[in-house]
Motif scaffolding. Structure first.
Motif, PDB file in Angstrom:
ATOM      1  N   ALA A  26       3.183   9.730 -10.349  1.00 18.91           N
ATOM      2  CA  ALA A  26       2.625   9.771 -11.703  1.00 18.91           C
ATOM      3  C   ALA A  26       1.774  11.020 -11.915  1.00 18.91           C
ATOM      4  CB  ALA A  26       1.796   8.514 -11.963  1.00 18.91           C
ATOM      5  N   LEU A  27       0.908  11.345 -10.958  1.00 19.44           N
ATOM      6  CA  LEU A  27       0.042  12.513 -11.089  1.00 19.44           C
ATOM      7  C   LEU A  27       0.848  13.808 -11.105  1.00 19.44           C
ATOM      8  CD1 LEU A  27      -2.922  11.495  -8.735  1.00 19.44           C
ATOM      9  CD2 LEU A  27      -2.878  11.488 -11.239  1.00 19.44           C
ATOM     10  N   ALA A  28       1.879  13.883 -10.268  1.00 20.46           N
ATOM     11  CA  ALA A  28       2.721  15.084 -10.243  1.00 20.46           C
ATOM     12  C   ALA A  28       3.487  15.246 -11.556  1.00 20.46           C
ATOM     13  CB  ALA A  28       3.698  15.013  -9.067  1.00 20.46           C
ATOM     14  N   SER A  29       3.948  14.142 -12.120  1.00 22.75           N
ATOM     15  CA  SER A  29       4.647  14.193 -13.409  1.00 22.75           C
ATOM     16  C   SER A  29       3.726  14.720 -14.497  1.00 22.75           C
ATOM     17  CB  SER A  29       5.158  12.801 -13.786  1.00 22.75           C
ATOM     18  OG  SER A  29       6.097  12.321 -12.847  1.00 22.75           O
TER      19      SER A  29
ATOM     20  N   ARG B  92       0.819  -1.210   0.000  1.00 23.77           N
ATOM     21  CA  ARG B  92       0.000   0.000   0.000  1.00 23.77           C
ATOM     22  C   ARG B  92       0.856   1.265   0.000  1.00 23.77           C
ATOM     23  NH1 ARG B  92      -4.634  -1.676   4.505  1.00 23.77           N
ATOM     24  NH2 ARG B  92      -5.573  -3.367   3.280  1.00 23.77           N
ATOM     25  N   THR B  93       1.924   1.236   0.770  1.00 23.65           N
ATOM     26  CA  THR B  93       2.808   2.401   0.820  1.00 23.65           C
ATOM     27  C   THR B  93       3.442   2.656  -0.538  1.00 23.65           C
ATOM     28  OG1 THR B  93       3.291   1.928   3.149  1.00 23.65           O
ATOM     29  CG2 THR B  93       4.797   3.409   2.000  1.00 23.65           C
ATOM     30  N   PHE B  94       3.924   1.602  -1.145  1.00 21.94           N
ATOM     31  CA  PHE B  94       4.559   1.703  -2.448  1.00 21.94           C
ATOM     32  C   PHE B  94       3.576   2.224  -3.500  1.00 21.94           C
ATOM     33  CE2 PHE B  94       5.531  -0.119  -6.584  1.00 21.94           C
ATOM     34  CZ  PHE B  94       6.862   0.194  -6.750  1.00 21.94           C
ATOM     35  N   PHE B  95       2.374   1.648  -3.521  1.00 24.31           N
ATOM     36  CA  PHE B  95       1.382   2.033  -4.523  1.00 24.31           C
ATOM     37  C   PHE B  95       0.990   3.503  -4.369  1.00 24.31           C
ATOM     38  CE2 PHE B  95      -3.021   2.294  -6.143  1.00 24.31           C
ATOM     39  CZ  PHE B  95      -2.798   1.843  -7.439  1.00 24.31           C
ATOM     40  N   ALA B  96       0.815   3.964  -3.129  1.00 21.94           N
ATOM     41  CA  ALA B  96       0.459   5.363  -2.895  1.00 21.94           C
ATOM     42  C   ALA B  96       1.537   6.300  -3.431  1.00 21.94           C
ATOM     43  CB  ALA B  96       0.239   5.598  -1.408  1.00 21.94           C
ATOM     44  N   GLY B  97       2.811   5.941  -3.197  1.00 21.82           N
ATOM     45  CA  GLY B  97       3.905   6.770  -3.689  1.00 21.82           C
ATOM     46  C   GLY B  97       3.961   6.823  -5.205  1.00 21.82           C
ATOM     47  N   VAL B  98       3.734   5.683  -5.852  1.00 23.54           N
ATOM     48  CA  VAL B  98       3.787   5.632  -7.316  1.00 23.54           C
ATOM     49  C   VAL B  98       2.671   6.475  -7.937  1.00 23.54           C
ATOM     50  CG1 VAL B  98       3.494   4.115  -9.311  1.00 23.54           C
ATOM     51  CG2 VAL B  98       4.982   3.424  -7.445  1.00 23.54           C
TER      52      VAL B  98
ATOM     53  N   TRP C 155       5.758  13.647 -19.247  1.00 24.02           N
ATOM     54  CA  TRP C 155       4.599  12.829 -19.606  1.00 24.02           C
ATOM     55  C   TRP C 155       4.955  11.371 -19.866  1.00 24.02           C
ATOM     56  CZ3 TRP C 155       2.361  17.082 -23.316  1.00 24.02           C
ATOM     57  CH2 TRP C 155       1.715  18.052 -22.537  1.00 24.02           C
ATOM     58  N   VAL C 156       6.235  11.041 -20.034  1.00 22.78           N
ATOM     59  CA  VAL C 156       6.593   9.618 -20.182  1.00 22.78           C
ATOM     60  C   VAL C 156       6.548   8.889 -18.835  1.00 22.78           C
ATOM     61  CG1 VAL C 156       8.069  10.029 -22.188  1.00 22.78           C
ATOM     62  CG2 VAL C 156       9.082  10.058 -19.906  1.00 22.78           C
ATOM     63  N   ASN C 157       6.554   9.642 -17.735  1.00 25.20           N
ATOM     64  CA  ASN C 157       6.579   8.999 -16.416  1.00 25.20           C
ATOM     65  C   ASN C 157       5.288   8.287 -16.016  1.00 25.20           C
ATOM     66  OD1 ASN C 157       9.249   9.663 -15.782  1.00 25.20           O
ATOM     67  ND2 ASN C 157       8.682  11.638 -14.919  1.00 25.20           N
ATOM     68  N   PRO C 158       4.096   8.892 -16.204  1.00 25.11           N
ATOM     69  CA  PRO C 158       2.879   8.238 -15.718  1.00 25.11           C
ATOM     70  C   PRO C 158       2.646   6.826 -16.237  1.00 25.11           C
ATOM     71  CG  PRO C 158       2.428  10.543 -16.176  1.00 25.11           C
ATOM     72  CD  PRO C 158       3.811  10.263 -16.675  1.00 25.11           C
ATOM     73  N   PRO C 159       2.752   6.551 -17.549  1.00 30.73           N
ATOM     74  CA  PRO C 159       2.534   5.165 -17.977  1.00 30.73           C
ATOM     75  C   PRO C 159       3.563   4.194 -17.410  1.00 30.73           C
ATOM     76  CG  PRO C 159       3.287   6.526 -19.814  1.00 30.73           C
ATOM     77  CD  PRO C 159       2.945   7.451 -18.709  1.00 30.73           C
TER      78      PRO C 159
END
Length: 439
Positions: free
Chosen positions: A72-75, A62-68, A154-158
């Motif tokens: 992605a959203l910030a990128s 859960r911690t990992f997923f929240a960080g990812v 924009w390459v970061n989110p996917p």
């Protein structure tokens, strides 16, 4: 976990080539453009210790997923930036996400792999990250020149969501060995205030004046806050960082090596790209290709560094890496005077080949020196040292460049620091260690 490192390394190196274009498009000053890098690194460095601690307290998945997701959203938001303030602001948010996800990959490797295989595991992880780091300048140059610098974000989110999906599908999170869920808020606050104040003073000192009231005040505030942090941590029942870990030579020296290596690396990536475009008049694509070639051997030497660390311990590979990298920076300092790309190629390739030797063995040593129930915070401290090194390196190099406009000075300083740490590592590790730094 190699995918996590690849994602962060791509984001770290892809921006260097695009920075001059971003500066022109958003009408940023030289110092303002540095904050596009430093805002991210500063938050990453300040909060990595907290990010690592979260993995000792809560579910890894859960911690990992929240960080990812946050990363992605910030990128995505960074790519839509209309001015410098917008971009720097969302780079801060991006740094928070990175501070959560990156220490987890170090802690997870420590939990999954036995000590005699950790060097190889970190080597494979670093090799994948090295490929991403090598491709970063080239991808950044292609996107900046052919499409838009916005696509470097924009390459970061996917990629981030792909890594998150794989984590959710295959990772079975072990139970946390934490003894409780108390949170050291005073320790975190004093640490963040201390680090932020010192780095801000270092970066702005050349602009405000080194003896000016704001600069001196920030330095004093930073030192006082860090002293308070040490006092708080020594008394806290469950501190953010167990300071007794630094009594272990492998832990302390390993983090010092990582700190200096990252400070030198960010100087080469950012100011090497700047030199290629401003002095050699290369295009963003050509500058990115030049940086990529210099790091081309890094993935191969990552595997070698990991194997040597497992076989002989971390001491000898680390000393070798420091000697090689210090020599490479001295060569770069001499080569930039010639103002020809051919002069720079040999020391640049030597630097790239030596890079894994100052990350893989020291990180193995740091993680092996920490008890398993402190693996999360040890990974967080390791990442704090690395990212703080990048932040300080960017700040000091930026200040030196503003003051001198001389690229050779930057590389001489990097080479001198590498060789000084080589001496420290030789004396400290050689006095009580027989070969296995991580033991």
């Amino acid at each position: 976990m190699a995918g996590v490192l690849a994602l962060i390394m791509l984001d770290e190196t892809i921006i260097g080539v695009a920075l001059p274009t971003i500066r022109r498009d958003l009408s940023l000053s030289q110092t303002g453009s540095h904050w596009v890098v430093n805002a991210y690194l500063l938050v990453f460095a300040s909060l990595s210790a907290l990010g690592g601690k979260l993995y000792d307290l809560f579910s890894i998945k859960r911690t990992f997923f929240a960080g990812v997701v946050l990363f992605a959203l910030a990128s995505l938001a960074c790519g839509f930036a209309r001015d410098g303030a917008w971009l720097v602001g969302f780079r801060v948010v991006q740094g928070i996400g990175a501070a959560v996800i990156f220490p987890g990959c170090v802690a997870i490797i420590t939990r999954v792999f036995p000590e005699h295989q950790r060097g190889m595991a970190f080597g494979v992880q670093t090799a994948v990250g090295g490929v991403s780091m090598a491709l970063g300048p080239l991808v950044g140059g292609v996107l900046t020149q052919s499409v838009s610098w916005r696509w470097i974000f924009w390459v970061n989110p996917p990629l981030a969501l792909l890594v998150a999906a794989a984590m959710l599908l295959v990772w079975q999170s072990p139970s946390s060995p934490s003894q409780g869920r108390q949170f050291d808020a005073p320790g975190l606050m004093s640490f963040v205030v201390g680090i932020t104040s010192i780095v801000l003073a270092t970066m702005q000192g050349a602009v405000w004046g080194w003896s000016s009231a704001p600069t001196v005040s920030l330095f004093v505030l930073g030192v006082l806050a860090l002293c308070a942090f040490v006092r708080i941590e020594l008394r806290a029942p469950q501190p953010l960082i167990h300071l007794e870990l630094f009594r272990r030579e492998a832990f302390a020296v390993g983090n010092l090596v990582i700190f200096v290596a990252e400070a030198s690396k960010i100087t080469f990536i950012i100011f090497g790209a700047l030199y290629a475009q401003d002095v050699l008049h290369l295009s963003p694509l050509s500058a990115g290709l030049a940086i990529t070639i210099s790091i081309a051997l890094s993935p191969i030497s990552s595997i070698l560094a990991g194997r040597l660390a497992d076989r002989h311990g971390a001491r000898r590979p680390t000393l070798f890496g420091l000697a090689l990298q210090g020599s490479a920076f001295c060569g770069l300092a001499l080569a930039v005077v010639g103002r020809k790309l051919g002069f720079l190629a040999p020391p640049a390739v030597l630097w790239g080949a030596s890079l894994p030797f100052v990350y893989v063995p020291p990180r193995r040593a740091v993680m092996s020196a920490a008890p398993i129930d402190k693996g999360g915070q040890a990974g967080g401290v390791s990442m704090t040292a690395q990212l703080l090194g990048g932040t300080v390196g960017m700040s000091v190099s930026g200040a030196l460049y503003v003051a001198t406009h001389d690229f050779s000075v930057l590389f001489w300083v990097c080479g001198g620091c590498e060789l000084a740490v080589l001496l420290v590592a030789w004396l400290a590790l050689g006095k009580h260690s027989t070969g296995r730094v991580g033991s």
